[in-house]
Design a protein around this motif. Structure first.
Motif, mmCIF file in Angstrom:
data_model
loop_
_atom_site.group_PDB
_atom_site.id
_atom_site.type_symbol
_atom_site.label_atom_id
_atom_site.label_comp_id
_atom_site.label_asym_id
_atom_site.label_seq_id
_atom_site.Cartn_x
_atom_site.Cartn_y
_atom_site.Cartn_z
ATOM 1 N N TYR A 42 7.632 -0.166 48.292
ATOM 2 C CA TYR A 42 8.680 0.794 47.936
ATOM 3 C C TYR A 42 9.814 0.764 48.964
ATOM 4 C CZ TYR A 42 10.993 5.032 46.447
ATOM 5 O OH TYR A 42 11.930 5.924 46.019
ATOM 6 N N GLU A 46 13.795 -0.074 48.391
ATOM 7 C CA GLU A 46 14.916 0.730 48.889
ATOM 8 C C GLU A 46 15.879 -0.108 49.721
ATOM 9 O OE1 GLU A 46 13.054 3.993 50.931
ATOM 10 O OE2 GLU A 46 13.324 5.292 49.198
ATOM 11 N N THR A 90 18.236 -0.438 37.435
ATOM 12 C CA THR A 90 17.208 -0.594 38.475
ATOM 13 C C THR A 90 17.465 0.349 39.643
ATOM 14 O OG1 THR A 90 18.387 -2.475 39.438
ATOM 15 C CG2 THR A 90 16.600 -2.973 37.912
ATOM 16 N N PHE A 92 18.801 3.375 39.345
ATOM 17 C CA PHE A 92 18.337 4.680 38.879
ATOM 18 C C PHE A 92 16.816 4.746 38.831
ATOM 19 C CE2 PHE A 92 22.536 5.422 36.494
ATOM 20 C CZ PHE A 92 23.053 6.134 37.560
ATOM 21 N N ALA A 93 16.170 3.667 38.425
ATOM 22 C CA ALA A 93 14.708 3.649 38.354
ATOM 23 C C ALA A 93 14.099 3.816 39.737
ATOM 24 C CB ALA A 93 14.218 2.354 37.709
ATOM 25 N N LEU A 95 15.554 5.211 42.353
ATOM 26 C CA LEU A 95 15.865 6.551 42.847
ATOM 27 C C LEU A 95 15.017 7.621 42.168
ATOM 28 C CD1 LEU A 95 19.754 6.396 43.066
ATOM 29 C CD2 LEU A 95 18.140 6.512 44.964
ATOM 30 N N ARG A 96 14.717 7.410 40.911
ATOM 31 C CA ARG A 96 13.976 8.402 40.127
ATOM 32 C C ARG A 96 12.481 8.407 40.452
ATOM 33 N NH1 ARG A 96 13.381 12.876 38.308
ATOM 34 N NH2 ARG A 96 12.814 13.240 36.153
ATOM 35 N N PHE A 97 11.966 7.299 40.930
ATOM 36 C CA PHE A 97 10.542 7.202 41.220
ATOM 37 C C PHE A 97 10.184 8.101 42.398
ATOM 38 C CE2 PHE A 97 6.978 5.185 43.473
ATOM 39 C CZ PHE A 97 6.024 5.279 42.471
ATOM 40 N N ASP A 98 9.148 8.900 42.223
ATOM 41 C CA ASP A 98 8.678 9.790 43.274
ATOM 42 C C ASP A 98 7.631 9.055 44.100
ATOM 43 O OD1 ASP A 98 8.007 11.888 44.890
ATOM 44 O OD2 ASP A 98 7.134 13.129 43.300
ATOM 45 N N SER A 99 7.986 8.691 45.323
ATOM 46 C CA SER A 99 7.083 7.893 46.156
ATOM 47 C C SER A 99 5.810 8.649 46.536
ATOM 48 C CB SER A 99 7.807 7.407 47.409
ATOM 49 O OG SER A 99 8.246 8.505 48.179
#
Length: 110
Positions: A42, A46, A90, A92-93, A95-99
């Protein structure tokens, strides 16, 4: 095509999508994987995400220079639009994913 153009245009978005898909699959299906590995992946996403808009930025500047100096004519083909859409989606995907979801399964078993 130059090497850095290939890396920025093809490898970076592809790497980002593959790593994000792998993390999403491990979280969704609760595959037994080391959460540290998913966290590192992840962080790579980033880091790579910062460079994913490089091509669009360079194309915008070159287009402005060409139009300003009237040196040549440039036509934006559908592939450029589709490439920009993939890069934006990609971003947005990622950024939207909650780590925190990576560590949820580890915390449940503790």
């Amino acid at each position: 095509m130059c090497d850095h153009c290939f890396i920025a245009s093809v490898v970076v978005p592809l790497l980002k999508m593959l790593l994000l898909a792998l993390i999403l699959l491990t979280v969704q299906f609760k595959w037994q994987r080391n959460a540290n590995i998913n966290t590192k992946m992840y962080r790579i996403i980033e880091f790579v995400g910062r460079w994913s808009m490089l091509d669009i930025f360079v194309m915008s500047i070159l287009l402005a220079i060409i139009k300003f100096n009237k040196v040549a004519s440039v036509e934006v083909e559908p592939a450029a639009l589709l490439f920009a859409i993939v890069v934006i989606l990609t971003m947005f995907a990622a950024l939207r994913f909650d780590s925190r979801l990576i560590w949820d399964d580890v915390n449940e078993h503790s």
